[in-house]
Design a protein around this motif. Structure first.
Motif, short mmCIF file in Angstrom:
data_model
loop_
_atom_site.label_atom_id
_atom_site.label_comp_id
_atom_site.label_asym_id
_atom_site.label_seq_id
_atom_site.Cartn_x
_atom_site.Cartn_y
_atom_site.Cartn_z
N GLY A 1 0.82 -1.21 0.00
CA GLY A 1 0.00 0.00 0.00
C GLY A 1 0.84 1.25 0.00
N HIS A 2 0.41 2.25 -0.77
CA HIS A 2 1.15 3.51 -0.86
C HIS A 2 0.19 4.64 -1.23
N ILE A 3 0.69 5.85 -1.17
CA ILE A 3 -0.11 7.01 -1.56
C ILE A 3 -0.38 6.96 -3.05
N GLU A 4 -1.59 7.31 -3.43
CA GLU A 4 -1.98 7.25 -4.84
C GLU A 4 -1.02 8.07 -5.72
N GLY A 5 -0.59 7.46 -6.80
CA GLY A 5 0.30 8.14 -7.74
C GLY A 5 1.76 8.06 -7.39
N ALA A 6 2.08 7.52 -6.20
CA ALA A 6 3.48 7.45 -5.78
C ALA A 6 4.24 6.42 -6.59
N TRP B 1 -0.21 10.60 7.11
CA TRP B 1 -1.17 10.39 6.02
C TRP B 1 -2.30 9.47 6.49
N GLN B 2 -1.95 8.36 7.09
CA GLN B 2 -2.96 7.40 7.54
C GLN B 2 -3.73 7.92 8.73
N SER B 3 -3.09 8.67 9.60
CA SER B 3 -3.78 9.24 10.76
C SER B 3 -4.86 10.23 10.34
N ALA B 4 -4.66 10.86 9.17
CA ALA B 4 -5.65 11.79 8.64
C ALA B 4 -6.78 11.07 7.91
N MET C 1 -4.96 4.71 0.78
CA MET C 1 -3.79 4.06 0.23
C MET C 1 -4.25 3.21 -0.96
N VAL C 2 -3.34 2.98 -1.88
CA VAL C 2 -3.64 2.14 -3.04
C VAL C 2 -2.54 1.09 -3.19
N THR C 3 -2.82 0.09 -4.01
CA THR C 3 -1.81 -0.95 -4.25
C THR C 3 -1.29 -0.92 -5.68
N HIS C 4 -2.03 -0.31 -6.60
CA HIS C 4 -1.57 -0.30 -7.99
C HIS C 4 -0.47 0.74 -8.19
N ALA C 5 0.52 0.37 -9.00
CA ALA C 5 1.63 1.27 -9.29
C ALA C 5 1.38 1.99 -10.60
N GLU C 6 1.92 3.19 -10.72
CA GLU C 6 1.76 3.99 -11.92
C GLU C 6 3.11 4.32 -12.53
N ARG C 7 3.11 4.48 -13.83
CA ARG C 7 4.31 4.95 -14.52
C ARG C 7 4.00 6.29 -15.15
N ARG C 8 4.89 7.23 -14.97
CA ARG C 8 4.70 8.57 -15.49
C ARG C 8 5.40 8.72 -16.83
N THR C 9 4.90 9.66 -17.63
CA THR C 9 5.59 10.03 -18.86
C THR C 9 6.93 10.65 -18.47
N PRO C 10 8.04 10.24 -19.09
CA PRO C 10 9.34 10.78 -18.71
C PRO C 10 9.37 12.30 -18.71
N GLY C 11 10.08 12.86 -17.77
CA GLY C 11 10.20 14.31 -17.67
C GLY C 11 11.42 14.82 -18.39
N SER C 12 11.66 16.12 -18.26
CA SER C 12 12.76 16.76 -18.98
C SER C 12 13.63 17.59 -18.04
N LEU C 13 13.79 17.10 -16.82
CA LEU C 13 14.59 17.83 -15.83
C LEU C 13 15.97 18.16 -16.38
N SER C 14 16.38 19.39 -16.20
CA SER C 14 17.72 19.79 -16.63
C SER C 14 18.62 19.93 -15.40
#
Length: 284
Positions: free
Chosen positions: A42-47, A130-133, A137-150
């Motif tokens: 379990g983790h925060i959504e989108g993490a 987070w949980q105290s509030a 939590m979710v279990t599915h993992a997400e992949r983000r579109t690659p970024g362009s950090l310089s």
């Protein structure tokens, strides 16, 4: 822009924001797979999961064969590629969290500042807050579109093992050790086979930066507690076992309004890799 700490309520309002990236930094020094196993449960959504050993550290041995410590800094180019892979660009707000009072999340916070990215904050109180509030939590993992950090100029200073060695004679800077006091004294052989501390180093256990509920103490209290250790942050060096929890003290200093201290990345694990370097024990 959030540059030090962020609370759970604020983070919860940005879970769907495409310009926010959340990174789970949970880890266990004695059980390397524990962080990812916890993330899968379990983790925060989108993490996305950030591995301290592989994503946030480099090779333990340098090109010259010298041991660099348990968690040396990754190469800057390699780190930039890793950060881009998580979807981080120059306009991204990054939030790091763990379940250990920021023990590992602070390392990611510092690394982003090291490559010149100021928009990074640690979730104050971590997963417990987070949980105290009552937040989900979710279990599915997400992949983000690659970024362009310089890569930009570093926002934080570092020192080398040679700098720390030379400081033994000049005493121009104050070394502050973030390890627990038994490790500082040289009494925990399980974690530190060679126990003790760098001669002259002072002890500030990273957990002393936190209140009983695992959140950071306020700015005024942190400032008062760091005051006896050194006169000027720019003349202070933060170290620990391997350059991880020292970042917690650096984050606490930022919260306190005392920026400018340097990180010794190799820390104790690098220091004792050469038996000719002196070691002190006890509380002195």
């Amino acid at each position: 822009m959030h540059t030090t700490l962020i609370d759970a309520a604020t983070l919860s309002q940005h879970l769907q924001d495409p310009k926010w990236v959340i990174l789970d930094c949970r880890h266990d020094l004695m059980h390397p797979n524990a962080g990812f196993d916890s993330f899968a449960i379990g983790h925060i959504e989108g993490a996305q999961f950030a591995n301290i050993d592989t994503d946030l550290s480099g090779a333990k041995t340098g090109a010259d064969g010298k041991f660099l410590g348990r968690h040396p800094l990754p190469g800057r180019a390699a780190l930039i590629e890793t950060l881009r892979g998580w979807g981080i660009s120059d306009d991204t707000q990054v939030v790091a969290y763990d379940a250990h009072g920021g023990m590992f999340a602070a390392r990611l916070w510092w690394l982003l500042r090291w490559v010149g990215h100021p928009a990074v904050a640690v979730l104050n109180g971590g997963l417990v807050a987070w949980q105290s509030a009552g937040l989900p939590m979710v279990t599915h993992a997400e992949r983000r579109t690659p970024g362009s950090l310089s890569e930009k100029s570093s926002l934080v200073p570092t020192v080398s093992v040679d700098d720390v060695l030379n400081n033994l004679s000049t005493q121009a800077r104050t070394v502050v050790d973030a390890r627990a006091n038994d490790r500082y004294r040289g009494e925990n052989e399980t974690i530190d086979p060679v126990g003790g501390h760098i001669p002259g180093a002072k002890n500030r256990f990273f957990k002393d930066n936190l209140t009983a509920d695992g959140r950071f103490k306020d700015s005024a209290q942190l400032k008062a507690e760091f005051a006896p250790l050194f006169d000027e942050p720019s003349k202070a060096i933060m170290q620990c076992g391997s350059g991880v929890t020292a970042c917690h003290n650096l984050l606490a200093l930022e919260v306190a309004g005392l920026p400018g201290a340097a990180l010794y990345p190799g820390s104790w694990s690098e220091w004792v890799g050469d038996t000719t370097r002196p070691v002190a024990t006890g509380n002195h």
